[in-house]
Write an enzyme that holds these catalytic residues in place. Structure first.
Site, PDB file in Angstrom:
ATOM      1  N   ARG A  61       0.837  -1.208   0.000  1.00 28.50           N
ATOM      2  CA  ARG A  61       0.000   0.000   0.000  1.00 28.50           C
ATOM      3  C   ARG A  61       0.868   1.253   0.000  1.00 28.50           C
ATOM      4  O   ARG A  61       2.079   1.171   0.104  1.00 28.50           O
ATOM      5  CB  ARG A  61      -0.960  -0.010   1.190  1.00 28.50           C
ATOM      6  CG  ARG A  61      -0.274   0.006   2.545  1.00 28.50           C
ATOM      7  CD  ARG A  61      -1.303   0.071   3.674  1.00 28.50           C
ATOM      8  NE  ARG A  61      -0.663  -0.153   4.963  1.00 28.50           N
ATOM      9  CZ  ARG A  61      -1.286  -0.154   6.131  1.00 28.50           C
ATOM     10  NH1 ARG A  61      -2.581   0.034   6.193  1.00 28.50           N
ATOM     11  NH2 ARG A  61      -0.640  -0.355   7.252  1.00 28.50           N
TER      12      ARG A  61
ATOM     13  N   GLU B   3      -3.158   7.512   7.032  1.00 25.35           N
ATOM     14  CA  GLU B   3      -1.803   7.663   7.570  1.00 25.35           C
ATOM     15  C   GLU B   3      -0.806   8.155   6.521  1.00 25.35           C
ATOM     16  O   GLU B   3       0.090   7.418   6.100  1.00 25.35           O
ATOM     17  CB  GLU B   3      -1.317   6.347   8.196  1.00 25.35           C
ATOM     18  CG  GLU B   3      -2.079   5.974   9.449  1.00 25.35           C
ATOM     19  CD  GLU B   3      -1.449   4.820  10.236  1.00 25.35           C
ATOM     20  OE1 GLU B   3      -0.632   4.083   9.659  1.00 25.35           O
ATOM     21  OE2 GLU B   3      -1.779   4.674  11.415  1.00 25.35           O
TER      22      GLU B   3
ATOM     23  N   GLU C 257      -7.779   4.881  15.263  1.00 21.43           N
ATOM     24  CA  GLU C 257      -7.465   3.458  15.426  1.00 21.43           C
ATOM     25  C   GLU C 257      -6.867   3.270  16.816  1.00 21.43           C
ATOM     26  O   GLU C 257      -5.845   3.872  17.135  1.00 21.43           O
ATOM     27  CB  GLU C 257      -6.456   3.006  14.366  1.00 21.43           C
ATOM     28  CG  GLU C 257      -6.952   3.199  12.948  1.00 21.43           C
ATOM     29  CD  GLU C 257      -5.938   2.740  11.897  1.00 21.43           C
ATOM     30  OE1 GLU C 257      -4.923   2.107  12.266  1.00 21.43           O
ATOM     31  OE2 GLU C 257      -6.153   3.030  10.711  1.00 21.43           O
TER      32      GLU C 257
ATOM     33  N   TRP D 265       3.053  -5.777  13.728  1.00 21.43           N
ATOM     34  CA  TRP D 265       4.113  -5.125  12.955  1.00 21.43           C
ATOM     35  C   TRP D 265       5.392  -4.808  13.700  1.00 21.43           C
ATOM     36  O   TRP D 265       6.326  -4.283  13.124  1.00 21.43           O
ATOM     37  CB  TRP D 265       3.573  -3.879  12.262  1.00 21.43           C
ATOM     38  CG  TRP D 265       2.672  -3.011  13.088  1.00 21.43           C
ATOM     39  CD1 TRP D 265       1.302  -3.051  13.085  1.00 21.43           C
ATOM     40  CD2 TRP D 265       3.039  -1.996  14.033  1.00 21.43           C
ATOM     41  NE1 TRP D 265       0.799  -2.116  13.968  1.00 21.43           N
ATOM     42  CE2 TRP D 265       1.842  -1.453  14.561  1.00 21.43           C
ATOM     43  CE3 TRP D 265       4.257  -1.492  14.491  1.00 21.43           C
ATOM     44  CZ2 TRP D 265       1.827  -0.447  15.520  1.00 21.43           C
ATOM     45  CZ3 TRP D 265       4.240  -0.479  15.440  1.00 21.43           C
ATOM     46  CH2 TRP D 265       3.036   0.036  15.942  1.00 21.43           C
TER      47      TRP D 265
ATOM     48  N   GLU E  52      -2.148  -8.627   7.697  1.00 20.77           N
ATOM     49  CA  GLU E  52      -2.398  -8.342   9.116  1.00 20.77           C
ATOM     50  C   GLU E  52      -3.165  -9.451   9.831  1.00 20.77           C
ATOM     51  O   GLU E  52      -3.890  -9.204  10.795  1.00 20.77           O
ATOM     52  CB  GLU E  52      -3.095  -6.981   9.248  1.00 20.77           C
ATOM     53  CG  GLU E  52      -2.156  -5.867   8.811  1.00 20.77           C
ATOM     54  CD  GLU E  52      -2.751  -4.465   8.864  1.00 20.77           C
ATOM     55  OE1 GLU E  52      -3.964  -4.339   9.119  1.00 20.77           O
ATOM     56  OE2 GLU E  52      -1.989  -3.516   8.636  1.00 20.77           O
TER      57      GLU E  52
ATOM     58  N   MET F 135      -2.186 -11.546  11.882  1.00 23.15           N
ATOM     59  CA  MET F 135      -1.797 -11.726  13.290  1.00 23.15           C
ATOM     60  C   MET F 135      -2.216 -10.528  14.162  1.00 23.15           C
ATOM     61  O   MET F 135      -1.847 -10.449  15.324  1.00 23.15           O
ATOM     62  CB  MET F 135      -0.277 -11.926  13.404  1.00 23.15           C
ATOM     63  CG  MET F 135       0.263 -13.131  12.662  1.00 23.15           C
ATOM     64  SD  MET F 135      -0.542 -14.666  13.160  1.00 23.15           S
ATOM     65  CE  MET F 135       0.156 -14.902  14.784  1.00 23.15           C
ATOM     66  N   HIS F 136      -2.963  -9.610  13.590  1.00 25.17           N
ATOM     67  CA  HIS F 136      -3.381  -8.393  14.310  1.00 25.17           C
ATOM     68  C   HIS F 136      -4.758  -8.624  14.929  1.00 25.17           C
ATOM     69  O   HIS F 136      -5.722  -8.920  14.236  1.00 25.17           O
ATOM     70  CB  HIS F 136      -3.446  -7.238  13.309  1.00 25.17           C
ATOM     71  CG  HIS F 136      -3.534  -5.880  13.928  1.00 25.17           C
ATOM     72  ND1 HIS F 136      -4.584  -5.479  14.729  1.00 25.17           N
ATOM     73  CD2 HIS F 136      -2.693  -4.825  13.848  1.00 25.17           C
ATOM     74  CE1 HIS F 136      -4.374  -4.227  15.105  1.00 25.17           C
ATOM     75  NE2 HIS F 136      -3.233  -3.808  14.593  1.00 25.17           N
TER      76      HIS F 136
HETATM   77  C1  GAL Z   1      -2.210   1.427  10.986  1.00 22.30           C
HETATM   78  C2  GAL Z   1      -2.979   1.462   9.683  1.00 22.30           C
HETATM   79  C3  GAL Z   1      -4.026   0.360   9.616  1.00 22.30           C
HETATM   80  C4  GAL Z   1      -3.434  -0.939  10.085  1.00 22.30           C
HETATM   81  C5  GAL Z   1      -2.913  -0.773  11.478  1.00 22.30           C
HETATM   82  C6  GAL Z   1      -2.357  -2.041  12.077  1.00 22.30           C
HETATM   83  O1  GAL Z   1      -0.959   1.974  10.814  1.00 22.30           O
HETATM   84  O2  GAL Z   1      -3.627   2.691   9.495  1.00 22.30           O
HETATM   85  O3  GAL Z   1      -4.481   0.243   8.303  1.00 22.30           O
HETATM   86  O4  GAL Z   1      -2.415  -1.324   9.222  1.00 22.30           O
HETATM   87  O5  GAL Z   1      -1.891   0.180  11.468  1.00 22.30           O
HETATM   88  O6  GAL Z   1      -1.868  -1.824  13.377  1.00 22.30           O
END
Ligand code: GAL
Length: 652
Positions: free
Chosen positions: A106, A145, A316, A324, A364, A366-367
């Site tokens: 992205r 972001e 968020e 990450w 993502e 694992m998020h």
């Molecule tokens: C942010 C982003 C989200 C997602 C998130 C994961 O930086 O805006 O799209 O990737 O982190 O923690």
């Protein structure tokens, strides 16, 4: 909008349509009021050029509307679809190493690319036409972001062309530019603007003014990119807020400028991920690995409240482990509740958890989300539900109380010391955060203010640390201010063209401060120079000629803290103990009321309530402060990850 509410980030396009109704019903059950959608959905909105598919988004909004959920629609410009690269192959950004980045993740676009800027305007216009009148629409998010994954700077032909034009606009003549950058040094003089290169791929570093101008130019492109979307969104719905989700500890563009075309600044708060990737000492990382560094979130809440003209959201909020950082710990039970409460205390209008359901596929997986991939509640689901109920019972409203202390935070100073650290690790933000933590330790409410502020009236203490150059507004604000001021180290040590000012740092009239920095001693971080009394100097100290009163000096006799009336000058970077000593001294001089907080406990006042949060892993005991009437949530005993809210006796 002053009554705080919860939100969640949702991706209807990730799930079968049959699931949407149940998802929305459960969101409403949790007490969620806002749902952000759409910010990465371009390939679903326009699968091939001109083939518009907005129906699914409208149906998703219909479903959310049935459950009285307000929708924040994101413009999808952080993820241009694959066909766009065929159409505009040169829109891909170019890294500092001169190599073009590719498609497959992205943020693969260049802020300087005018063709992509048009595409971004086009899709924004189409989005507005499709959903701008939808009854569920509650606001917009521009892009996602800006700058994430190192995407602010691009070293492309488009950037070079744009930079040259920008320089010509700024300087008019190439001689003026040569003069401003000091190009006589090393025969760097240009004959024409079209000879000027970007400051990458040189043999060694570019002239600092060249580098700084490139950063200013790039920052202007981010602001211009945002403005294009803002104007389109506002033209159709002037009543709805346009928001962008900024990041933590991220300073590559001037956020105040970008927010010139925003109604609200939001930021994405990932306390554990941010701590893991930070340069905090190991001891802090291990102590707070499941809670986050106790001042990190608060600092950003206050910063973004300033960026957002007083309006701040968390777009968020970390709900559980992220994916990450190198290590992604599970939060201490209750932290997603604490983080939300703390954000509300600092003025957040909305705290929106990222994300509704953990995705079992792609980058993502694992998020964590509020739901597990199997749709069962994850722990934060219950945290969110609890917060929603507590918000109803406590009824906190209004904005964060005005701080008694203000600290100036300046993006250009971040760039300046990154360009020319002189002592590795010397940063503007580091000094701001150290002061912030030292004041906050005493329960003092702090405001962050922009360097373009023209008045400090109303604050008891104002700090201007490590600010590279004065501007006229700030000079005036300082001259007119009658409270306690703390300036330095390194403040006013450059002109706006990145040169040493004629009368040397801190470049203030001697009736304000009779002091001149005549030499810098930049010190290896393993060495500390003790000061007389508590604390030590590290990294940076200034040899100062002064007639001001010396309040603190080091053991070698170098003045460290000087005062002239209420103006104080700090001529060194200090250890935590020294910074605390300086702050304690100012608090005593200004006679500010303090609250003694147990270790790991912090507080903030909003709308007649003081919210306490406990970042430590031990229970702690609070004392009802003089201005507090009673606890309306929790009590004097505050558990790890606990929250206690005290009602103030008198709102004032
Ligand atoms: C942010 C982003 C989200 C997602 C998130 C994961 O930086 O805006 O799209 O990737 O982190 O923690």
């Amino acid at each position: 909008m002053t009554t705080p509410a919860l939100g969640v980030c949702y991706y209807p396009e990730h799930w079968p349509e049959e699931w949407w109704e149940r998802d929305a019903a459960r969101m409403a059950e949790v007490g969620i009021k806002f749902v952000r959608i759409g910010e990465f959905a371009w390939s679903k909105l326009e699968p091939s050029p001109g083939n518009l598919q907005f129906d699914w988004m409208i149906r998703a909004m219909d479903v959310l509307d049935r459950h009285e959920l307000k929708v924040i629609v994101g413009t999808p410009t952080a993820t241009p679809p694959r066909w766009m690269i065929d159409k505009r192959p040169d829109m891909l950004p170019v890294g500092q190493d001169g190599r073009q980045k590719g498609f497959g993740s992205r943020r693969h676009y260049d802020f300087s690319h005018m063709g992509y800027r048009q595409e971004s305007a086009r899709i924004t216009q189409l989005l507005v036409e499709a959903v701008g009148g939808h009854p569920a629409l509650g606001g917009w998010q521009t892009d996602n972001e800006y700058g994430c994954h190192g995407t602010t700077y691009s070293y492309s032909p488009a950037a070079k062309q744009g930079f040259q034009n920008w320089l010509e606009d700024k300087y008019s003549t190439v001689d003026a530019l040569n003069q401003a950058w000091g190009n006589v040094f090393w025969s760097m003089e240009y004959n024409r603007f079209d000879q000027i290169e970007l400051p990458n791929l040189l043999v060694c570093e570019a002239a600092p003014a060249h580098d700084l101008d490139f950063r200013r130019y790039t920052s202007d492109q981010v602001a211009a990119f945002n403005k294009v979307q803002y104007d389109i969104l506002k033209a159709r719905r002037p009543d709805l807020p346009v928001i962008h989700n900024f990041m933590g500890r991220y300073t590559e563009f001037d956020h105040y400028d970008v927010a010139g075309t925003l109604d609200v600044a939001s930021w994405d708060a990932y306390p554990l991920g941010h701590l893991a990737v930070s340069d905090e000492p190991d001891e802090v990382k291990t102590t707070y690995m499941r809670q986050g560094e106790p001042d990190y979130q608060a600092f950003h809440h206050d910063l973004y409240r300033a960026v957002g003209h007083g309006r701040m959201w968390i777009m968020e909020q970390q709900p559980g482990p992220v994916n990450w950082a190198s290590f992604n710990p599970d939060p201490l039970p209750g932290m997603p509740r604490l983080w939300a409460w703390e954000a509300f205390a600092h003025g957040a209008e909305v705290v929106s958890y990222f994300r509704w359901r953990q995705a079992p596929f792609a980058q993502e997986q694992m998020h964590a989300g509020l739901l597990r991939p199997d749709s069962e509640p994850a722990p934060a689901y219950h945290d969110a539900m609890q917060v929603a109920q507590e918000l109803k019972s406590v009824g906190i409203a209004g904005n964060a109380a005005r701080g008694r202390v203000a600290i100036v935070f300046d993006y250009q100073s971040e760039w300046a010391w990154d360009i020319q650290p002189q002592a590795a690790g010397f940063s503007h933000g580091g000094h701001v955060r150290a002061l912030y933590a030292a004041f906050r330790k005493h329960g003092i409410d702090i405001d962050i203010v922009s360097p373009k502020t023209s008045s400090f009236a109303g604050y008891d203490i104002v700090a201007v640390p490590a600010l590279f150059a004065w501007n006229e507004a700030l000079r005036e604000a300082i001259a007119d201010y009658d409270g306690y001021l703390l300036i330095g180290p390194r403040s006013g040590s450059k002109t706006e063209n990145f040169a040493i000012p004629e009368r040397l740092a801190p470049d203030l009239p001697s009736n304000l401060l009779d002091a001149k920095v005549i030499r810098i001693d930049s010190i290896d971080p393993s060495i500390e120079v003790e000061v007389k009394g508590t604390g030590a100097v590290r990294l940076w100290r200034e040899r100062i000629e002064t007639n001001a009163n010396v309040v603190i000096e080091d053991v070698e006799g170098w003045p460290v803290l000087m005062s002239q009336g209420k103006l104080h000058y700090l001529g060194a970077s200090g250890t935590k103990a020294l910074v605390q000593r300086v702050v304690d001294y100012l608090i005593a001089e200004a006679d500010l009321p303090t609250i003694e907080l147990p270790p790991g406990v912090r507080c903030r006042v909003r709308g007649g309530y003081r919210v306490y949060v406990n970042y430590s892993t031990s229970p702690a005991s609070l004392n009802l402060a003089e201005d507090e009437a009673e606890y309306v949530l929790g009590s004097a005993e505050i558990l790890p990850a606990g929250v206690s809210v005290a009602r103030l006796a008198k709102v004032g």
